[in-house]
Design a protein around this motif. Structure first.
Motif, mmCIF file in Angstrom:
data_model
loop_
_atom_site.group_PDB
_atom_site.id
_atom_site.type_symbol
_atom_site.label_atom_id
_atom_site.label_comp_id
_atom_site.label_asym_id
_atom_site.label_seq_id
_atom_site.Cartn_x
_atom_site.Cartn_y
_atom_site.Cartn_z
ATOM 1 N N LEU A 202 0.175 -0.964 -0.346
ATOM 2 C CA LEU A 202 -0.091 0.082 0.183
ATOM 3 C C LEU A 202 0.919 1.141 -0.039
ATOM 4 O O LEU A 202 0.753 2.268 -0.914
ATOM 5 C CB LEU A 202 -1.305 -0.281 1.175
ATOM 6 N N ILE A 203 2.210 1.673 1.211
ATOM 7 C CA ILE A 203 2.296 2.646 1.656
ATOM 8 C C ILE A 203 3.482 2.711 -0.465
ATOM 9 O O ILE A 203 3.991 3.622 -1.032
ATOM 10 C CB ILE A 203 3.303 2.210 2.173
ATOM 11 N N LEU A 204 4.151 1.182 -0.666
ATOM 12 C CA LEU A 204 4.750 1.951 -2.211
ATOM 13 C C LEU A 204 4.308 2.293 -3.210
ATOM 14 O O LEU A 204 4.973 2.819 -3.854
ATOM 15 C CB LEU A 204 5.986 0.052 -2.085
ATOM 16 N N TYR A 205 3.027 1.156 -3.388
ATOM 17 C CA TYR A 205 1.817 1.864 -5.503
ATOM 18 C C TYR A 205 2.113 3.223 -4.893
ATOM 19 O O TYR A 205 1.648 3.621 -5.825
ATOM 20 C CB TYR A 205 1.352 0.956 -4.678
ATOM 21 N N ALA A 206 1.485 3.197 -3.180
ATOM 22 C CA ALA A 206 0.413 4.554 -3.185
ATOM 23 C C ALA A 206 2.071 5.698 -3.298
ATOM 24 O O ALA A 206 1.603 6.963 -4.555
ATOM 25 C CB ALA A 206 0.259 5.118 -1.564
ATOM 26 N N ILE A 207 3.272 5.741 -3.205
ATOM 27 C CA ILE A 207 4.245 6.613 -3.443
ATOM 28 C C ILE A 207 3.847 6.709 -5.196
ATOM 29 O O ILE A 207 4.418 7.629 -5.728
ATOM 30 C CB ILE A 207 5.276 6.411 -2.825
ATOM 31 N N LEU A 208 4.164 5.649 -5.733
ATOM 32 C CA LEU A 208 4.330 5.423 -7.256
ATOM 33 C C LEU A 208 3.567 6.378 -7.773
ATOM 34 O O LEU A 208 3.468 6.854 -8.601
ATOM 35 C CB LEU A 208 4.046 3.967 -7.495
ATOM 36 N N LEU A 212 3.578 9.425 -9.974
ATOM 37 C CA LEU A 212 3.318 9.856 -11.537
ATOM 38 C C LEU A 212 1.256 10.173 -11.890
ATOM 39 O O LEU A 212 1.711 10.260 -13.562
ATOM 40 C CB LEU A 212 2.809 8.202 -12.235
ATOM 41 N N GLU A 213 0.459 10.457 -10.999
ATOM 42 C CA GLU A 213 -0.308 11.275 -11.161
ATOM 43 C C GLU A 213 0.001 12.458 -12.112
ATOM 44 O O GLU A 213 -0.535 13.398 -12.539
ATOM 45 C CB GLU A 213 -0.674 11.562 -10.274
ATOM 46 N N TYR A 214 1.189 13.691 -11.941
ATOM 47 C CA TYR A 214 2.182 14.362 -12.199
ATOM 48 C C TYR A 214 2.110 14.438 -13.976
ATOM 49 O O TYR A 214 2.152 15.096 -14.474
ATOM 50 C CB TYR A 214 2.743 14.848 -11.188
ATOM 51 N N VAL A 215 1.998 13.043 -14.173
ATOM 52 C CA VAL A 215 2.112 12.745 -15.487
ATOM 53 C C VAL A 215 1.455 12.466 -16.356
ATOM 54 O O VAL A 215 1.715 11.834 -17.674
ATOM 55 C CB VAL A 215 3.781 12.614 -15.662
ATOM 56 N N ARG A 216 0.684 11.735 -15.436
ATOM 57 C CA ARG A 216 -0.439 11.155 -16.351
ATOM 58 C C ARG A 216 -1.533 12.420 -17.316
ATOM 59 O O ARG A 216 -1.204 13.504 -16.729
ATOM 60 C CB ARG A 216 -1.456 10.584 -15.649
ATOM 61 N N TYR A 217 -2.080 12.123 -18.546
ATOM 62 C CA TYR A 217 -2.339 13.659 -19.176
ATOM 63 C C TYR A 217 -3.665 12.724 -20.178
ATOM 64 O O TYR A 217 -4.630 13.545 -20.756
ATOM 65 C CB TYR A 217 -1.400 13.290 -20.297
ATOM 66 N N ASP A 218 -4.445 11.933 -19.881
ATOM 67 C CA ASP A 218 -5.514 11.228 -20.436
ATOM 68 C C ASP A 218 -6.595 12.151 -19.542
ATOM 69 O O ASP A 218 -6.925 12.870 -19.388
ATOM 70 C CB ASP A 218 -5.684 9.723 -20.357
ATOM 71 N N ALA A 219 -7.577 10.846 -19.679
ATOM 72 C CA ALA A 219 -9.187 12.237 -20.132
ATOM 73 C C ALA A 219 -9.209 11.927 -18.176
ATOM 74 O O ALA A 219 -8.872 11.327 -17.621
ATOM 75 C CB ALA A 219 -10.579 11.037 -19.777
#
Length: 256
Positions: A202-208, A212-219
């Protein structure tokens, strides 16, 4: 990058094929873990089935919630539109939350120690998710921001991503991170009988995911204040995971 793989006259959706490969490989590893930990294979199958069901419902439900403004609700009873809506559009965090909840419910119903099985097989979630992100890359969904640096990709016409612009390969970056998380958790279990597998995941994926949400550009996936829906869920998961570790350690000290 291909939406479909061609086998003679058959066209196999690349996203679905990647998911299937992920599930098969994760379950092959599960056979080893079942034998190593002397667990019941039938109990594993029961919990896995409930988890998949909850995962599908949760991922679709959260997508409908955060993308409500984009959905033509007046056409919801049109068969073709409804079918198209059900086939595409999922938010992973919704699937994770409801999938784990369904596993706990299944444990209560069938009198299975769901916590033990979740901790033992939690590696399977990032493992399968990794294959899913590769499928996203093949289809062009969940694409990244405009980017011209190392590793930049240009999707072909017909994919779900814009085909006339260079983009950040966010799907492949996430897939790499997910596989590393799965391997680390699995090795820790095998080598040192590591107990905090769920919390670590939970911790590792939450950080990842948060980064990565900052470099998402989709809908649009929903935003509140300065963060996206997935970033808020990431923050909540980190807090929950840390709280679980503290609670478990305090209980261990009381027993000693």
């Amino acid at each position: 990058m291909h939406l479909y793989f061609k086998l003679g006259n058959f066209s196999i959706p690349s996203y679905g094929l990647c998911i299937v490969l992920g599930v098969i490989s994760a379950n092959l590893l599960a056979i080893y873990m079942i034998k190593k930990n002397k667990l019941d294979g039938n109990d594993f199958i029961i919990l896995e089935a409930y988890t998949f069901l909850g995962g599908f419902i949760g991922a679709k439900a959260l997508f409908l919630i955060v993308s409500g403004d984009l959905i033509e609700w007046g056409r919801i009873f049109e068969f073709n539109y409804f079918n198209e809506l059900m086939q595409g559009g999922f938010v992973f965090y919704g699937g994770l939350i409801l999938g784990l909840l369904f596993a706990f419910i299944a444990g209560k119903i069938h009198k299975i120690n769901a916590v033990l099985y979740i901790r033992t097989f939690i590696y399977a979630i990032p493992w399968i998710h990794c294959f899913g992100r590769i499928g996203c890359y093949m289809a062009g969904c969940c694409y990244g921001i405009p980017y011209t640096g190392p590793g930049a990709v240009i999707f072909p016409k017909g994919s779900l991503a814009p085909s006339d612009i260079s983009l950040f390969p966010v799907q492949l970056v996430e897939a790499t991170g997910l596989m590393l998380i799965a391997i680390v958790i699995l090795l820790f279990q095998i080598k040192i009988n590591y107990k905090y597998t769920l919390e670590t995941y939970l911790i590792l994926y939450a950080i990842l995911r948060f980064l990565l949400e900052y470099v998402r550009y989709d809908a649009i996936r929903g935003t509140f204040w300065m963060f996206s829906t997935s970033q808020w869920i990431s923050i909540a998961f980190i807090i929950i995971a840390i709280a679980l570790i503290v609670w478990e350690k305090s209980n261990q000290n009381k027993i000693k």
